[in-house]
Design a protein around this motif. Structure first.
Motif, mmCIF file in Angstrom:
data_model
loop_
_atom_site.group_PDB
_atom_site.id
_atom_site.type_symbol
_atom_site.label_atom_id
_atom_site.label_comp_id
_atom_site.label_asym_id
_atom_site.label_seq_id
_atom_site.Cartn_x
_atom_site.Cartn_y
_atom_site.Cartn_z
ATOM 1 N N PHE A 185 -8.476 40.900 -36.936
ATOM 2 C CA PHE A 185 -7.276 41.084 -36.122
ATOM 3 C C PHE A 185 -7.461 42.350 -35.289
ATOM 4 O O PHE A 185 -7.715 43.426 -35.817
ATOM 5 C CB PHE A 185 -6.023 41.191 -36.992
ATOM 6 C CG PHE A 185 -5.630 39.886 -37.621
ATOM 7 C CD1 PHE A 185 -5.167 38.837 -36.843
ATOM 8 C CD2 PHE A 185 -5.730 39.701 -38.991
ATOM 9 C CE1 PHE A 185 -4.799 37.630 -37.416
ATOM 10 C CE2 PHE A 185 -5.369 38.494 -39.573
ATOM 11 C CZ PHE A 185 -4.909 37.455 -38.779
ATOM 12 N N TYR A 186 -7.342 42.196 -33.959
ATOM 13 C CA TYR A 186 -7.698 43.315 -33.099
ATOM 14 C C TYR A 186 -6.771 44.525 -33.246
ATOM 15 O O TYR A 186 -7.215 45.657 -33.091
ATOM 16 C CB TYR A 186 -7.847 42.895 -31.634
ATOM 17 C CG TYR A 186 -6.577 42.557 -30.909
ATOM 18 C CD1 TYR A 186 -5.724 43.549 -30.432
ATOM 19 C CD2 TYR A 186 -6.234 41.231 -30.674
ATOM 20 C CE1 TYR A 186 -4.569 43.224 -29.758
ATOM 21 C CE2 TYR A 186 -5.089 40.901 -29.997
ATOM 22 C CZ TYR A 186 -4.261 41.905 -29.540
ATOM 23 O OH TYR A 186 -3.115 41.577 -28.871
ATOM 24 N N ILE A 200 -12.034 38.522 -27.199
ATOM 25 C CA ILE A 200 -10.706 38.413 -27.788
ATOM 26 C C ILE A 200 -10.269 36.956 -27.704
ATOM 27 O O ILE A 200 -10.354 36.335 -26.640
ATOM 28 C CB ILE A 200 -9.682 39.305 -27.048
ATOM 29 C CG1 ILE A 200 -10.117 40.771 -27.082
ATOM 30 C CG2 ILE A 200 -8.277 39.128 -27.624
ATOM 31 C CD1 ILE A 200 -10.210 41.380 -28.462
ATOM 32 N N GLN A 201 -9.835 36.420 -28.846
ATOM 33 C CA GLN A 201 -9.258 35.078 -28.890
ATOM 34 C C GLN A 201 -7.945 35.184 -29.648
ATOM 35 O O GLN A 201 -7.943 35.523 -30.832
ATOM 36 C CB GLN A 201 -10.191 34.094 -29.596
ATOM 37 C CG GLN A 201 -11.422 33.743 -28.811
ATOM 38 C CD GLN A 201 -12.268 32.698 -29.518
ATOM 39 O OE1 GLN A 201 -11.900 32.180 -30.557
ATOM 40 N NE2 GLN A 201 -13.417 32.419 -28.947
ATOM 41 N N GLU A 202 -6.866 34.927 -28.951
ATOM 42 C CA GLU A 202 -5.518 35.040 -29.507
ATOM 43 C C GLU A 202 -5.306 36.443 -30.066
ATOM 44 O O GLU A 202 -5.349 37.402 -29.324
ATOM 45 C CB GLU A 202 -5.255 33.931 -30.526
ATOM 46 C CG GLU A 202 -5.301 32.546 -29.911
ATOM 47 C CD GLU A 202 -5.139 31.425 -30.909
ATOM 48 O OE1 GLU A 202 -4.775 31.697 -32.069
ATOM 49 O OE2 GLU A 202 -5.368 30.275 -30.523
ATOM 50 N N ASP A 203 -5.101 36.570 -31.384
ATOM 51 C CA ASP A 203 -4.804 37.874 -31.974
ATOM 52 C C ASP A 203 -6.003 38.507 -32.671
ATOM 53 O O ASP A 203 -5.863 39.446 -33.432
ATOM 54 C CB ASP A 203 -3.637 37.751 -32.963
ATOM 55 C CG ASP A 203 -3.890 36.708 -34.045
ATOM 56 O OD1 ASP A 203 -4.935 36.025 -33.988
ATOM 57 O OD2 ASP A 203 -3.042 36.571 -34.936
ATOM 58 N N TRP A 237 -13.535 38.812 -31.934
ATOM 59 C CA TRP A 237 -14.759 38.230 -32.478
ATOM 60 C C TRP A 237 -15.881 39.156 -32.054
ATOM 61 O O TRP A 237 -16.108 39.355 -30.858
ATOM 62 C CB TRP A 237 -15.003 36.832 -31.925
ATOM 63 C CG TRP A 237 -14.161 35.786 -32.554
ATOM 64 C CD1 TRP A 237 -12.921 35.357 -32.134
ATOM 65 C CD2 TRP A 237 -14.475 35.022 -33.724
ATOM 66 N NE1 TRP A 237 -12.460 34.371 -32.978
ATOM 67 C CE2 TRP A 237 -13.397 34.145 -33.963
ATOM 68 C CE3 TRP A 237 -15.567 34.985 -34.588
ATOM 69 C CZ2 TRP A 237 -13.378 33.255 -35.030
ATOM 70 C CZ3 TRP A 237 -15.560 34.095 -35.649
ATOM 71 C CH2 TRP A 237 -14.474 33.243 -35.856
ATOM 72 N N VAL A 294 -8.483 45.125 -26.129
ATOM 73 C CA VAL A 294 -8.083 44.026 -25.252
ATOM 74 C C VAL A 294 -8.307 44.378 -23.779
ATOM 75 O O VAL A 294 -8.851 43.584 -23.019
ATOM 76 C CB VAL A 294 -6.614 43.634 -25.510
ATOM 77 C CG1 VAL A 294 -6.169 42.527 -24.573
ATOM 78 C CG2 VAL A 294 -6.426 43.212 -26.961
ATOM 79 N N ARG A 329 -14.608 38.010 -37.388
ATOM 80 C CA ARG A 329 -13.281 37.807 -36.810
ATOM 81 C C ARG A 329 -12.333 38.777 -37.498
ATOM 82 O O ARG A 329 -12.146 38.714 -38.712
ATOM 83 C CB ARG A 329 -12.791 36.378 -37.019
ATOM 84 C CG ARG A 329 -11.418 36.134 -36.414
ATOM 85 C CD ARG A 329 -10.880 34.759 -36.821
ATOM 86 N NE ARG A 329 -9.653 34.435 -36.165
ATOM 87 C CZ ARG A 329 -8.450 34.865 -36.552
ATOM 88 N NH1 ARG A 329 -8.331 35.640 -37.598
ATOM 89 N NH2 ARG A 329 -7.365 34.524 -35.884
#
Length: 181
Positions: free
Chosen positions: A62-63, A119-122, A125, A81, A60
């Motif tokens: 932060f993208y 992508i999950q939230e910010d 994964w 994203v 995990r």
């Protein structure tokens, strides 16, 4: 009406101390610190799946930090994203993470097979798997994901074998950890 005036109007006094104002000031101070001092943390979970005889790895990250790092290291625009070329993004993620996350099981280097990302939230994964691992007693992990871009990077590791979970934190420049079960 100012924020402090609203807090004061609705506050509860205890003696000479106004708890609402103290809490408000504390929250404002913490918000101010986080605005000027962003934190950089990734979490990697390594799970031995005895039923499937595999090791499952999820990272995990932060993208936005990951996009920035990939763009800088590979000298190309990266949008995780909404990728224009998903195959290219998959290749960049695979290459980068395999260079910066290495895992040994009982002294044998594991060849991570890329499964995909979401992508999950910010956060992104990113998933990997290694098949043919029936039993593990010791994991050695080298994790320096995002270390070159963020001197204050922290990488959390969670390793699970037979339902037992062990964790550690790697503060840049510390990059190696071992787990025995």
């Amino acid at each position: 009406m100012s924020l402090f005036a609203i807090a004061n109007k609705n506050s509860v006094f205890c003696g000479n101390y106004n708890y609402t104002n103290a809490i408000m000031l504390h929250l404002i101070f913490i918000s101010w610190l986080s605005f000027f001092h962003p934190f950089f943390v990734s979490v990697t979970e390594i799970t031995h799946n005895a039923k499937n005889q595999s090791v499952e790895v999820s990272c995990r990250i932060f993208y936005d930090d990951l996009e920035h790092t990939l763009a800088k290291q590979y000298k190309t625009h990266v949008d995780i994203v909404k990728p224009g070329d998903k195959t290219k993004v998959n290749q960049l993620l695979t290459d980068y993470i395999k260079k910066h996350l290495t895992i040994k099981a009982d002294g044998k280097a594991l060849n991570l097979s890329y499964v995909g990302y979401e992508i999950q939230e910010d956060a992104a994964w990113v998933y990997f798997e290694v098949k043919g691992i029936s039993k593990v007693k010791k994991f050695q992990v080298h994790d320096d994901i995002l270390f070159t871009e963020h001197p204050e990077q922290i990488n959390m590791l969670h390793v699970i074998v037979a339902g037992e979970r062990k964790s550690t934190k790697l503060d840049n420049p510390e990059r190696d950890a071992a787990f025995e079960f």
